[in-house]
Design an enzyme around this catalytic site. Structure first.
Site, PDB file in Angstrom:
ATOM      1  N   TYR A 123       0.807  -1.217   0.000  1.00 54.12           N
ATOM      2  CA  TYR A 123       0.000   0.000   0.000  1.00 54.12           C
ATOM      3  C   TYR A 123       0.840   1.267   0.000  1.00 54.12           C
ATOM      4  O   TYR A 123       0.312   2.374   0.074  1.00 54.12           O
ATOM      5  CB  TYR A 123      -0.944  -0.001   1.209  1.00 54.12           C
ATOM      6  CG  TYR A 123      -2.043  -1.021   1.074  1.00 54.12           C
ATOM      7  CD1 TYR A 123      -1.739  -2.365   0.882  1.00 54.12           C
ATOM      8  CD2 TYR A 123      -3.380  -0.664   1.124  1.00 54.12           C
ATOM      9  CE1 TYR A 123      -2.738  -3.309   0.753  1.00 54.12           C
ATOM     10  CE2 TYR A 123      -4.376  -1.603   0.996  1.00 54.12           C
ATOM     11  CZ  TYR A 123      -4.048  -2.923   0.806  1.00 54.12           C
ATOM     12  OH  TYR A 123      -5.038  -3.869   0.679  1.00 54.12           O
ATOM     13  N   LYS A 170       3.187 -14.851   5.371  1.00 59.29           N
ATOM     14  CA  LYS A 170       3.472 -15.795   4.286  1.00 59.29           C
ATOM     15  C   LYS A 170       5.003 -15.856   4.150  1.00 59.29           C
ATOM     16  O   LYS A 170       5.576 -15.675   3.075  1.00 59.29           O
ATOM     17  CB  LYS A 170       2.796 -15.295   2.995  1.00 59.29           C
ATOM     18  CG  LYS A 170       2.804 -16.278   1.858  1.00 59.29           C
ATOM     19  CD  LYS A 170       1.706 -17.311   1.931  1.00 59.29           C
ATOM     20  CE  LYS A 170       1.893 -18.345   0.839  1.00 59.29           C
ATOM     21  NZ  LYS A 170       0.961 -19.462   0.912  1.00 59.29           N
ATOM     22  N   ASP A 203      -2.995 -18.210   4.161  1.00 57.08           N
ATOM     23  CA  ASP A 203      -4.013 -19.017   3.470  1.00 57.08           C
ATOM     24  C   ASP A 203      -4.669 -20.010   4.433  1.00 57.08           C
ATOM     25  O   ASP A 203      -5.893 -20.204   4.429  1.00 57.08           O
ATOM     26  CB  ASP A 203      -3.444 -19.718   2.217  1.00 57.08           C
ATOM     27  CG  ASP A 203      -2.023 -20.205   2.386  1.00 57.08           C
ATOM     28  OD1 ASP A 203      -1.341 -19.743   3.327  1.00 57.08           O
ATOM     29  OD2 ASP A 203      -1.572 -21.052   1.608  1.00 57.08           O
ATOM     30  N   ASP A 227      -6.066  -6.178   5.299  1.00 60.43           N
ATOM     31  CA  ASP A 227      -7.189  -5.582   4.589  1.00 60.43           C
ATOM     32  C   ASP A 227      -8.191  -6.679   4.217  1.00 60.43           C
ATOM     33  O   ASP A 227      -9.397  -6.570   4.462  1.00 60.43           O
ATOM     34  CB  ASP A 227      -6.641  -4.902   3.317  1.00 60.43           C
ATOM     35  CG  ASP A 227      -7.652  -3.981   2.675  1.00 60.43           C
ATOM     36  OD1 ASP A 227      -8.743  -3.820   3.227  1.00 60.43           O
ATOM     37  OD2 ASP A 227      -7.339  -3.421   1.601  1.00 60.43           O
TER      38      ASP A 227
END
Ligand code: NAI
Length: 331
Positions: A123, A170, A203, A227
């Site tokens: 972002y 991740k 995930d 988000d």
């Protein structure tokens, strides 16, 4: 008397912030609301969706209640939200997601707080073309950014008597960026022995959240995952219309509902103002007005449990105004 900046925003922002203001004023707390317009409706007049006067007002008052603003997809102006978070260094987004009785959802016992890093990551808006056929976006993490959001999450957990913090990442793929985030999480967790620490790949986290969300407490995530996961969590308790949020920095805080400007129902007096009102509740708690905050929260719960007066998104046919007035009756 408190001085607080009020940004109605676009679309249903105008309706839901008006409702929140009415409820807060009815609770007896004296607020001098400094109205500041931002969003697509001021572009023609100001040449920007975020006039400097809005930032100056929040800097001065240190607190704002904000409605959603429309961000055109793809081209044009930079997102007002991203710009505000960056300008005011609002590095922590907090979204409490708790089952509300009387609101239909798949789960009965969700009580999660999503803590999202709010400034860094993809972002930062560092994008470019490489040649004619390739575009890239830079994912940037800093040690300062990782350390302060992780510490914020643990401090939040300690101050609010929460039991567990789950760091979501991740790092198996993004070893430097998410790896840095995870390293800080592991290190800082050792300073908070009373809080259980857990780490989870994003995930797997998403799957677990839709299967058994009751097992989670405080989640801390980098910006992009935060988000996405925070909207997923809003869905667990019945949708965006009831999910409140706050953005914190060292020198300012902005309280705002999770949802957007909902152009499909804007101006029709149909929007559910619960998320905006509960954002106001978070704001009142933050400024130390817990009694008024609890009074409003209980009134909202009573109206939702009563099932008589409810907006269309919750299966009813009451207007925003009727729903607001019903809450005020219970105050
Ligand atoms: P949205 O949240 O505005 O709407 C998604 C769906 O949920 C729509 O069907 C809408 O009618 C419904 N909905 C949302 N809030 C509701 C409420 N309080 N009561 C009843 N129904 C409600 O998301 P969308 O359509 O993706 O975004 C619209 C605009 O809002 C975009 O320009 C987007 O950039 C902006 N946006 C701004 C945010 C902010 O300022 N914090 C946050 C999210 C989106």
């Amino acid at each position: 008397m408190y001085n607080i900046t009020l940004i109605p925003g676009d679309g249903i922002g105008v309706e839901v912030t008006q409702s929140a203001r009415k409820v807060i004023d009815a609770s007896g707390i004296k607020i001098n609301w400094e109205i500041q317009e931002a969003g697509s409706k001021v572009i023609d007049k100001s040449g920007t969706p975020l006039p400097q006067s809005v930032i100056d007002s929040i800097r001065k008052n240190k607190i704002a209640l904000k409605g959603p603003v429309t961000t055109p997809v793809g081209k044009g102006f930079r997102s007002v939200n991203v710009a505000l978070r960056k300008e005011l260094e609002l590095y922590a987004s907090v979204r409490p997601v708790k089952t509300l009785k009387g609101v239909s959802s798949r789960f009965d016992n969700v009580d999660i707080v999503v803590v999202r890093e709010n400034i860094e990551d993809l972002y930062m808006g560092i994008e470019r073309y490489v040649g004619n056929d390739t575009a890239e976006s830079i994912k940037r993490f800093t040690k300062k950014g990782c350390e302060r959001i992780i510490r914020f999450a643990f401090e939040y957990a300690r101050n609010n008597k929460r039991k567990k913090v789950t760091a979501v990442h991740k790092a198996n793929i993004m070893k430097l960026t998410d790896g840095m985030f995870l390293d800080f999480a592991r290190k800082i967790a050792e300073e908070y022995k009373e809080i259980i620490f857990e780490e989870m790949i994003v995930d797997v986290m998403c799957m677990n959240l839709v299967l058994k969300p009751e097992q989670y407490d405080v989640l801390v995530l980098p910006n992009l995952y935060g988000d996405i996961v925070s909207d997923l969590c809003a869905g667990l308790i019945g949708g965006l219309g009831i999910a409140a949020g706050a953005n914190f920095g060292e020198n300012a805080s902005i309280f705002e509902p999770a949802h957007g400007s909902a152009p499909d129902i804007a101006g029709q007096n149909k929007a559910n103002p619960t998320a905006a009102i509960l954002s106001g509740v978070l704001m009142l708690k933050y400024i130390g007005e817990a009694e008024a905050a609890n009074k409003i929260e209980n009134a909202v719960k009573k109206v939702l449990m009563g099932q008589k007066v409810r907006t269309a998104d919750l299966g009813g046919n009451s207007t925003t105004t009727e729903f607001t007035d019903e809450i005020i009756k219970y105050l």
